[in-house]
Design an enzyme around this catalytic site. Structure first.
Site, short mmCIF file in Angstrom:
data_model
loop_
_atom_site.label_atom_id
_atom_site.label_comp_id
_atom_site.label_asym_id
_atom_site.label_seq_id
_atom_site.Cartn_x
_atom_site.Cartn_y
_atom_site.Cartn_z
N HIS A 28 2.24 6.41 7.61
CA HIS A 28 0.81 5.70 6.71
C HIS A 28 0.51 4.90 7.64
O HIS A 28 -0.74 5.67 7.60
CB HIS A 28 1.95 4.41 6.24
CG HIS A 28 2.57 4.77 5.65
ND1 HIS A 28 2.15 5.71 4.19
CD2 HIS A 28 4.33 4.39 5.36
CE1 HIS A 28 3.27 6.03 3.46
NE2 HIS A 28 5.23 5.79 4.29
C1 BDR Z 1 2.92 0.27 4.57
O1 BDR Z 1 4.42 -0.53 4.40
C2 BDR Z 1 5.15 -0.04 5.97
O2 BDR Z 1 6.65 -0.80 5.08
C3 BDR Z 1 4.41 0.44 6.94
O3 BDR Z 1 4.64 -1.01 8.14
C4 BDR Z 1 3.47 0.21 6.33
O4 BDR Z 1 2.70 -0.30 6.77
C5 BDR Z 1 3.68 1.59 4.26
O5 BDR Z 1 3.16 0.61 2.50
#
Ligand code: BDR
Ligand code: CA
Length: 338
Positions: free
Chosen positions: A268
């Protein structure tokens, strides 16, 4: 790789634009990274720190999110140590969201917030002061619209800064957010993505601030997935950064693949860095977005007016797709430099 046609944020209405250069500007981007490391945050940090020609990383500001603030702040400093960039200051910020009770993502990132690698206390400590004061002072002193913020976690720090000094928005060039979900569905509730769910009130403040916003939601991050070949290209680097990133990914992609039935794992937060380095890899459109902070099943949802039903002001550029192989090629190329 052919350039993708893009819709770029540019005031009211969608502006069709083709980006063939592949790089945003000749001048390095003055960048603050606000982060809650976090497996994918650490990958994003290594990616950014390996790209000094394009990204002038002025500071990291940390926030509670994936794990508690003391751990996200330690993990941010570890990333700097691994990248040989201990000169970059780390300012600790909010230890809890604006209104709601804290929620963590240890089920994905492990107790230490960093799966697959051993953690230790880094040599370099935190910078004096805190993230909110740093944001206010830096953005007030900045040239108009000159500072970019990569927002990799809950948006609490920037929201607190905006609430205290709304005029800091003048110093902001762009805020590039990993967060939200529209076409994809959520990853922490049926409709909410974790960063928005963890502090929707903060996201509302930022969405209403008038800052130029780009969102990289699950809609795009769930299309940019690891594969055996992509993991092998990172492993073949045979350097420390490649090993770290490989170990982190191996530790967390299985859960996402099983849960969502996808053929690989997302990375992500690293898509934010790829967007800054090479926006031509992505496409989306300017839309009106609101975050839902009402208690109930839609808590944390992003409501995106993709078809402009409301004819409401466009407050964000919503990225819905990207070039997955282009992303992994760029990440691999940059990790080779560490
Ligand atoms: C986002 O949530 C966090 O767990 C990850 O680091 C990312 O920023 C993805 O949904
Ligand atoms: Ca994050």
């Amino acid at each position: 790789m052919p350039a993708l046609l893009q819709y770029r944020a540019g005031g009211r209405g969608n502006v069709l634009m083709s980006n063939t250069t592949g790089s945003q500007s000749a001048q390095p981007i003055d960048l603050i990274i606000d982060t809650d490391p976090g497996a994918d945050d650490v990958i994003a940090l290594l990616f950014a720190l390996a790209s000094p020609q394009e990204l002038n990383v002025r500071a990291l500001t940390t926030v509670a999110g994936n794990v508690r603030l003391d751990k996200t702040s330690r993990n941010a400093r570890l990333a700097l140590e691994w990248a040989g960039c201990e000169h970059v200051p780390v300012y600790a910020g909010a230890s809890k969201p604006l209104v709601r009770k804290p929620v963590y993502a240890e089920h994905v990132h492990g107790e230490e917030g960093l799966p697959g690698v051993a953690v230790h206390e880094p040599k370099r400590g935190l910078a004096e002061g805190n993230a909110i004061d740093f944001l206010i002072d830096t953005l007030l002193a900045a040239r108009p619209h000159s500072m970019t913020i990569a927002m990799l976690g809950p948006q609490t720090n920037l929201a607190l800064a905006l609430l205290r000094e709304p005029q800091i928005v003048q110093g902001i060039k762009q805020v590039v957010v990993m967060g939200g979900a529209h076409f994809n569905g959520g990853n922490i509730s049926p409709v909410a993505e974790f960063n928005l769910f963890a502090d929707p009130h903060a996201a509302e403040v930022v969405l209403k601030s008038g800052a130029d916003l780009v969102y990289l939601p699950l809609d795009v991050t769930h299309k940019i997935l690891t594969s055996e070949a992509r993991l092998e290209q990172i492993a073949a680097l045979n350097n420390k950064a490649g090993k770290l990133v490989g170990d982190i990914l191996q530790a967390c992609i299985g859960g996402d693949m099983a849960r969502y039935g996808i053929p690989g794992g997302p990375v992500h937060d690293a898509t934010v860095i790829a967007y800054l380095l090479k926006p031509a890899l992505f496409s989306g459109r300017s839309v009106n977005v609101v975050a839902d902070s009402r208690e109930g099943p839609t808590f944390g949802q992003t409501i995106v007016d993709w078809y402009d039903s409301l004819n409401a002001p466009k407050n964000a550029f919503w990225v819905d797709s990207g070039d997955a192989q282009g992303f992994f090629d760029l990440l691999t190329e940059r990790l080779a430099r560490l």
